[in-house]
Scaffold this motif. Structure first.
Motif, PDB file in Angstrom:
ATOM      1  N   LYS A  44       0.829  -1.205   0.000  1.00 11.85           N
ATOM      2  CA  LYS A  44       0.000   0.000   0.000  1.00 11.85           C
ATOM      3  C   LYS A  44       0.872   1.267   0.000  1.00 11.85           C
ATOM      4  O   LYS A  44       0.589   2.257  -0.693  1.00 11.85           O
ATOM      5  CB  LYS A  44      -0.929  -0.006   1.201  1.00 11.85           C
ATOM      6  CG  LYS A  44      -2.017  -1.062   1.146  1.00 11.85           C
ATOM      7  CD  LYS A  44      -2.873  -1.035   2.405  1.00 11.85           C
ATOM      8  CE  LYS A  44      -3.930  -2.116   2.389  1.00 11.85           C
ATOM      9  NZ  LYS A  44      -4.744  -2.105   3.632  1.00 11.85           N
ATOM     10  N   ILE A  45       1.961   1.229   0.819  1.00  6.91           N
ATOM     11  CA  ILE A  45       2.872   2.391   0.889  1.00  6.91           C
ATOM     12  C   ILE A  45       3.533   2.634  -0.471  1.00  6.91           C
ATOM     13  O   ILE A  45       3.665   3.783  -0.941  1.00  6.91           O
ATOM     14  CB  ILE A  45       3.930   2.167   1.978  1.00  6.91           C
ATOM     15  CG1 ILE A  45       3.272   2.152   3.362  1.00  6.91           C
ATOM     16  CG2 ILE A  45       5.018   3.238   1.916  1.00  6.91           C
ATOM     17  CD1 ILE A  45       4.210   1.763   4.482  1.00  6.91           C
ATOM     18  N   ALA A  46       3.921   1.512  -1.128  1.00  4.87           N
ATOM     19  CA  ALA A  46       4.577   1.657  -2.435  1.00  4.87           C
ATOM     20  C   ALA A  46       3.613   2.235  -3.458  1.00  4.87           C
ATOM     21  O   ALA A  46       3.988   3.106  -4.272  1.00  4.87           O
ATOM     22  CB  ALA A  46       5.098   0.304  -2.890  1.00  4.87           C
ATOM     23  N   LYS A  47       2.398   1.788  -3.427  1.00  5.95           N
ATOM     24  CA  LYS A  47       1.416   2.302  -4.379  1.00  5.95           C
ATOM     25  C   LYS A  47       1.129   3.796  -4.115  1.00  5.95           C
ATOM     26  O   LYS A  47       0.966   4.596  -5.052  1.00  5.95           O
ATOM     27  CB  LYS A  47       0.115   1.499  -4.293  1.00  5.95           C
ATOM     28  CG  LYS A  47       0.214   0.107  -4.882  1.00  5.95           C
ATOM     29  CD  LYS A  47      -1.126  -0.618  -4.750  1.00  5.95           C
ATOM     30  CE  LYS A  47      -1.057  -2.017  -5.360  1.00  5.95           C
ATOM     31  NZ  LYS A  47      -2.351  -2.727  -5.237  1.00  5.95           N
ATOM     32  N   THR A  51       4.080   7.722  -7.406  1.00  6.06           N
ATOM     33  CA  THR A  51       4.203   8.941  -8.223  1.00  6.06           C
ATOM     34  C   THR A  51       4.639  10.143  -7.399  1.00  6.06           C
ATOM     35  O   THR A  51       5.050  11.159  -7.958  1.00  6.06           O
ATOM     36  CB  THR A  51       2.852   9.252  -8.883  1.00  6.06           C
ATOM     37  OG1 THR A  51       1.835   9.366  -7.872  1.00  6.06           O
ATOM     38  CG2 THR A  51       2.476   8.155  -9.868  1.00  6.06           C
ATOM     39  N   LYS A  52       4.614   9.988  -6.098  1.00  6.19           N
ATOM     40  CA  LYS A  52       4.934  11.135  -5.248  1.00  6.19           C
ATOM     41  C   LYS A  52       6.375  11.067  -4.750  1.00  6.19           C
ATOM     42  O   LYS A  52       7.093  12.082  -4.761  1.00  6.19           O
ATOM     43  CB  LYS A  52       3.987  11.176  -4.049  1.00  6.19           C
ATOM     44  CG  LYS A  52       2.526  11.374  -4.437  1.00  6.19           C
ATOM     45  CD  LYS A  52       1.638  11.383  -3.214  1.00  6.19           C
ATOM     46  CE  LYS A  52       0.167  11.553  -3.585  1.00  6.19           C
ATOM     47  NZ  LYS A  52      -0.705  11.564  -2.407  1.00  6.19           N
ATOM     48  N   ASN A  53       6.762   9.881  -4.256  1.00  3.43           N
ATOM     49  CA  ASN A  53       8.107   9.756  -3.658  1.00  3.43           C
ATOM     50  C   ASN A  53       8.634   8.372  -4.047  1.00  3.43           C
ATOM     51  O   ASN A  53       8.361   7.371  -3.400  1.00  3.43           O
ATOM     52  CB  ASN A  53       8.035   9.902  -2.141  1.00  3.43           C
ATOM     53  CG  ASN A  53       9.417  10.038  -1.519  1.00  3.43           C
ATOM     54  OD1 ASN A  53      10.416   9.640  -2.091  1.00  3.43           O
ATOM     55  ND2 ASN A  53       9.466  10.603  -0.312  1.00  3.43           N
ATOM     56  N   ARG A  54       9.381   8.347  -5.138  1.00  2.42           N
ATOM     57  CA  ARG A  54       9.859   7.068  -5.668  1.00  2.42           C
ATOM     58  C   ARG A  54      10.800   6.371  -4.687  1.00  2.42           C
ATOM     59  O   ARG A  54      10.828   5.160  -4.617  1.00  2.42           O
ATOM     60  CB  ARG A  54      10.583   7.318  -7.006  1.00  2.42           C
ATOM     61  CG  ARG A  54       9.612   7.721  -8.133  1.00  2.42           C
ATOM     62  CD  ARG A  54      10.407   8.054  -9.400  1.00  2.42           C
ATOM     63  NE  ARG A  54      11.199   6.914  -9.835  1.00  2.42           N
ATOM     64  CZ  ARG A  54      10.754   5.895 -10.589  1.00  2.42           C
ATOM     65  NH1 ARG A  54       9.484   5.900 -10.970  1.00  2.42           N
ATOM     66  NH2 ARG A  54      11.578   4.939 -10.960  1.00  2.42           N
TER      67      ARG A  54
END
Length: 213
Positions: A44-47, A51-54
């Motif tokens: 969930k954190i990765a999703k 687009t915000k913080n790779r």
């Protein structure tokens, strides 16, 4: 007694081993569920940060991969424990079966210890003898009390009675009628007269011989 290492551990029974393995399996299942929750949270954190913080998204995916690797190891351990449990249960069944068979063999040995073929044959002979005695006693009890009658004499007497009955029936049966010529029941007149004359002559001759000279 082992003076250096303390008391020797008692041997684990199949029941104890199965209980321990089941407890371990429950613990691994809980651990697996916990790690799956952690992996899903990192996903969930990765999703969210894709687009915000790779950088945060990549770190979350790395942690997710670590959790999934641990989950794979736990799955392998669970499979091994389940296989071991089935093997122990099967071995325990075999042990119980062998124990029951051994007990049965001992029981048969104890039974046959006081019995052999000769003993069985002797017992069967005794049983047959007693059955023969019982039959003789039954026949003696059922035999009529009193003088025994001669069967041959009775049969002869019966044959005589039958013959008398046949003779009586033959006498009672009328003889068949036959044609017989009529015979006169009285003498002819001429013959009767001649006889009277002869008797009269004989009487006169008798009187003459008796007359005085």
């Amino acid at each position: 007694m082992n003076l250096f290492f303390g008391k020797a551990k008692s041997k684990a029974t199949a029941k104890d081993a199965i209980i321990k393995l089941r407890e371990t399996l429950d613990m691994l299942e809980k651990r697996e569920a916990f790690l799956e929750g952690k992996a899903n949270n990192e996903l969930k954190i990765a999703k969210f940060n894709a687009t915000k913080n790779r950088r945060l998204a990549l770190q979350a995916l790395k942690r997710k991969k670590v959790f999934e690797a641990n989950i794979e190891k736990i799955n392998g351990a669970r499979m091994t424990i389940e296989t071991q449990m089935m093997a122990i249960e099967s071995a325990n069944v075999n042990l119980e079966t062998m124990g029951a068979m051994r007990a049965g063999a001992e029981a048969m040995k104890n039974i046959h210890g006081s019995m052999d073929v000769n003993t069985v044959d002797s017992t069967m002979d005794d049983i047959r003898d007693q059955m023969d005695i019982a039959t003789e006693i039954s026949e003696a009890i059922s035999r009529p009390v009193g003088e025994e009658l001669d069967e041959d004499e009775l049969l002869n007497e019966l044959e005589e009675l039958e013959q008398e009955e046949l003779d009586a029936k033959m006498l009672d049966t009328p003889a068949p009628a036959m044609d017989v010529p009529d015979v006169p029941s009285h003498e002819p007149i001429a013959r009767r007269r001649k006889s009277e004359e002869e008797e009269e002559a004989e009487l006169k001759a008798l009187q003459a011989s008796m007359a005085p000279m």
